[in-house]
Motif scaffolding. Structure first.
Motif, PDB file in Angstrom:
ATOM      1  N   LEU A  23       0.821  -1.200   0.000  1.00  0.00           N
ATOM      2  CA  LEU A  23       0.000   0.000   0.000  1.00  0.00           C
ATOM      3  C   LEU A  23       0.858   1.254   0.000  1.00  0.00           C
ATOM      4  O   LEU A  23       1.833   1.361   0.749  1.00  0.00           O
ATOM      5  CB  LEU A  23      -0.891   0.017   1.246  1.00  0.00           C
ATOM      6  CG  LEU A  23      -1.823   1.207   1.368  1.00  0.00           C
ATOM      7  CD1 LEU A  23      -2.986   1.055   0.396  1.00  0.00           C
ATOM      8  CD2 LEU A  23      -2.315   1.339   2.775  1.00  0.00           C
ATOM      9  N   SER A  24       0.485   2.217  -0.855  1.00  0.00           N
ATOM     10  CA  SER A  24       1.102   3.531  -0.850  1.00  0.00           C
ATOM     11  C   SER A  24       0.113   4.533  -1.429  1.00  0.00           C
ATOM     12  O   SER A  24      -0.506   4.277  -2.466  1.00  0.00           O
ATOM     13  CB  SER A  24       2.390   3.532  -1.687  1.00  0.00           C
ATOM     14  OG  SER A  24       2.971   4.824  -1.694  1.00  0.00           O
ATOM     15  N   TYR A  25      -0.037   5.674  -0.745  1.00  0.00           N
ATOM     16  CA  TYR A  25      -0.919   6.749  -1.193  1.00  0.00           C
ATOM     17  C   TYR A  25      -0.135   8.049  -1.286  1.00  0.00           C
ATOM     18  O   TYR A  25       0.785   8.292  -0.491  1.00  0.00           O
ATOM     19  CB  TYR A  25      -2.063   7.005  -0.206  1.00  0.00           C
ATOM     20  CG  TYR A  25      -3.028   5.880   0.018  1.00  0.00           C
ATOM     21  CD1 TYR A  25      -3.412   5.013  -1.007  1.00  0.00           C
ATOM     22  CD2 TYR A  25      -3.592   5.694   1.260  1.00  0.00           C
ATOM     23  CE1 TYR A  25      -4.321   4.000  -0.778  1.00  0.00           C
ATOM     24  CE2 TYR A  25      -4.511   4.682   1.501  1.00  0.00           C
ATOM     25  CZ  TYR A  25      -4.875   3.843   0.480  1.00  0.00           C
ATOM     26  OH  TYR A  25      -5.768   2.842   0.706  1.00  0.00           O
ATOM     27  N   PHE A  26      -0.547   8.899  -2.217  1.00  0.00           N
ATOM     28  CA  PHE A  26      -0.085  10.281  -2.263  1.00  0.00           C
ATOM     29  C   PHE A  26      -1.305  11.135  -1.970  1.00  0.00           C
ATOM     30  O   PHE A  26      -2.319  11.053  -2.668  1.00  0.00           O
ATOM     31  CB  PHE A  26       0.497  10.636  -3.634  1.00  0.00           C
ATOM     32  CG  PHE A  26       0.913  12.069  -3.759  1.00  0.00           C
ATOM     33  CD1 PHE A  26       2.018  12.540  -3.088  1.00  0.00           C
ATOM     34  CD2 PHE A  26       0.189  12.950  -4.549  1.00  0.00           C
ATOM     35  CE1 PHE A  26       2.408  13.871  -3.193  1.00  0.00           C
ATOM     36  CE2 PHE A  26       0.565  14.271  -4.666  1.00  0.00           C
ATOM     37  CZ  PHE A  26       1.669  14.733  -3.993  1.00  0.00           C
ATOM     38  N   ILE A  27      -1.208  11.953  -0.923  1.00  0.00           N
ATOM     39  CA  ILE A  27      -2.343  12.750  -0.458  1.00  0.00           C
ATOM     40  C   ILE A  27      -1.981  14.231  -0.547  1.00  0.00           C
ATOM     41  O   ILE A  27      -0.892  14.636  -0.133  1.00  0.00           O
ATOM     42  CB  ILE A  27      -2.699  12.390   1.001  1.00  0.00           C
ATOM     43  CG1 ILE A  27      -3.001  10.898   1.112  1.00  0.00           C
ATOM     44  CG2 ILE A  27      -3.856  13.246   1.507  1.00  0.00           C
ATOM     45  CD1 ILE A  27      -3.040  10.380   2.544  1.00  0.00           C
ATOM     46  N   GLU A  28      -2.914  15.011  -1.077  1.00  0.00           N
ATOM     47  CA  GLU A  28      -2.785  16.464  -1.050  1.00  0.00           C
ATOM     48  C   GLU A  28      -3.919  17.003  -0.196  1.00  0.00           C
ATOM     49  O   GLU A  28      -5.090  16.762  -0.487  1.00  0.00           O
ATOM     50  CB  GLU A  28      -2.847  17.037  -2.459  1.00  0.00           C
ATOM     51  CG  GLU A  28      -1.663  16.625  -3.314  1.00  0.00           C
ATOM     52  CD  GLU A  28      -1.747  17.178  -4.713  1.00  0.00           C
ATOM     53  OE1 GLU A  28      -1.290  18.314  -4.925  1.00  0.00           O
ATOM     54  OE2 GLU A  28      -2.298  16.462  -5.565  1.00  0.00           O
ATOM     55  N   LEU A  29      -3.557  17.723   0.861  1.00  0.00           N
ATOM     56  CA  LEU A  29      -4.542  18.228   1.808  1.00  0.00           C
ATOM     57  C   LEU A  29      -4.073  19.568   2.357  1.00  0.00           C
ATOM     58  O   LEU A  29      -2.954  19.665   2.891  1.00  0.00           O
ATOM     59  CB  LEU A  29      -4.723  17.220   2.953  1.00  0.00           C
ATOM     60  CG  LEU A  29      -5.667  17.598   4.081  1.00  0.00           C
ATOM     61  CD1 LEU A  29      -7.096  17.716   3.565  1.00  0.00           C
ATOM     62  CD2 LEU A  29      -5.599  16.559   5.194  1.00  0.00           C
ATOM     63  N   ASN A  30      -4.878  20.589   2.200  1.00  0.00           N
ATOM     64  CA  ASN A  30      -4.550  21.929   2.700  1.00  0.00           C
ATOM     65  C   ASN A  30      -3.168  22.385   2.238  1.00  0.00           C
ATOM     66  O   ASN A  30      -2.362  22.864   3.029  1.00  0.00           O
ATOM     67  CB  ASN A  30      -4.647  21.973   4.225  1.00  0.00           C
ATOM     68  CG  ASN A  30      -6.036  21.674   4.724  1.00  0.00           C
ATOM     69  OD1 ASN A  30      -7.026  21.992   4.071  1.00  0.00           O
ATOM     70  ND2 ASN A  30      -6.129  21.030   5.872  1.00  0.00           N
ATOM     71  N   ASN A  31      -2.906  22.225   0.955  1.00  0.00           N
ATOM     72  CA  ASN A  31      -1.629  22.604   0.338  1.00  0.00           C
ATOM     73  C   ASN A  31      -0.429  21.837   0.881  1.00  0.00           C
ATOM     74  O   ASN A  31       0.711  22.279   0.733  1.00  0.00           O
ATOM     75  CB  ASN A  31      -1.393  24.112   0.456  1.00  0.00           C
ATOM     76  CG  ASN A  31      -2.411  24.903  -0.325  1.00  0.00           C
ATOM     77  OD1 ASN A  31      -2.754  24.541  -1.443  1.00  0.00           O
ATOM     78  ND2 ASN A  31      -2.905  25.979   0.253  1.00  0.00           N
ATOM     79  N   LYS A  32      -0.665  20.718   1.505  1.00  0.00           N
ATOM     80  CA  LYS A  32       0.405  19.842   1.981  1.00  0.00           C
ATOM     81  C   LYS A  32       0.444  18.594   1.105  1.00  0.00           C
ATOM     82  O   LYS A  32      -0.593  18.112   0.645  1.00  0.00           O
ATOM     83  CB  LYS A  32       0.190  19.415   3.441  1.00  0.00           C
ATOM     84  CG  LYS A  32       0.164  20.561   4.421  1.00  0.00           C
ATOM     85  CD  LYS A  32       1.518  21.204   4.548  1.00  0.00           C
ATOM     86  CE  LYS A  32       1.490  22.296   5.595  1.00  0.00           C
ATOM     87  NZ  LYS A  32       2.685  23.099   5.591  1.00  0.00           N
ATOM     88  N   LYS A  33       1.656  18.094   0.873  1.00  0.00           N
ATOM     89  CA  LYS A  33       1.854  16.879   0.085  1.00  0.00           C
ATOM     90  C   LYS A  33       2.378  15.789   1.006  1.00  0.00           C
ATOM     91  O   LYS A  33       3.406  15.963   1.659  1.00  0.00           O
ATOM     92  CB  LYS A  33       2.834  17.138  -1.051  1.00  0.00           C
ATOM     93  CG  LYS A  33       2.304  18.154  -2.049  1.00  0.00           C
ATOM     94  CD  LYS A  33       3.305  18.423  -3.136  1.00  0.00           C
ATOM     95  CE  LYS A  33       2.767  19.454  -4.107  1.00  0.00           C
ATOM     96  NZ  LYS A  33       3.728  19.733  -5.171  1.00  0.00           N
TER      97      LYS A  33
END
Length: 76
Positions: A23-33
């Protein structure tokens, strides 16, 4: 929030992504990577390239736990 699945055990045949039991995710949330887990191997890097995702300016790398199917790609 934008969540991109970089690695799991399912792939889209028409996109030619690589998969593995990991498992691996790339998340973008509130201008954070955020890179959440790295999978078992370096295939998350191949998939990010195919998805035009850059990991060059990550704000966080989060590992959910120490099993190699979640952390093995970290060395890559």
């Amino acid at each position: 929030m934008i969540l991109n699945v970089l690695v799991d055990n399912n792939t889209f045949i028409d996109k030619y992504f690589l998969g593995e039991p990991a498992l691996s995710y790339f998340i973008e949330l509130n201008n954070k990577k955020i890179l959440f887990n790295t999978g078992y191997s370096d295939i998350f890097l191949t998939n990010t390239s195919k998805m035009n995702i850059s990991l060059a300016n990550l704000d966080y790398i989060v590992l959910s736990h120490g099993h190699s199917d979640y952390t093995g790609g970290l060395k890559s």
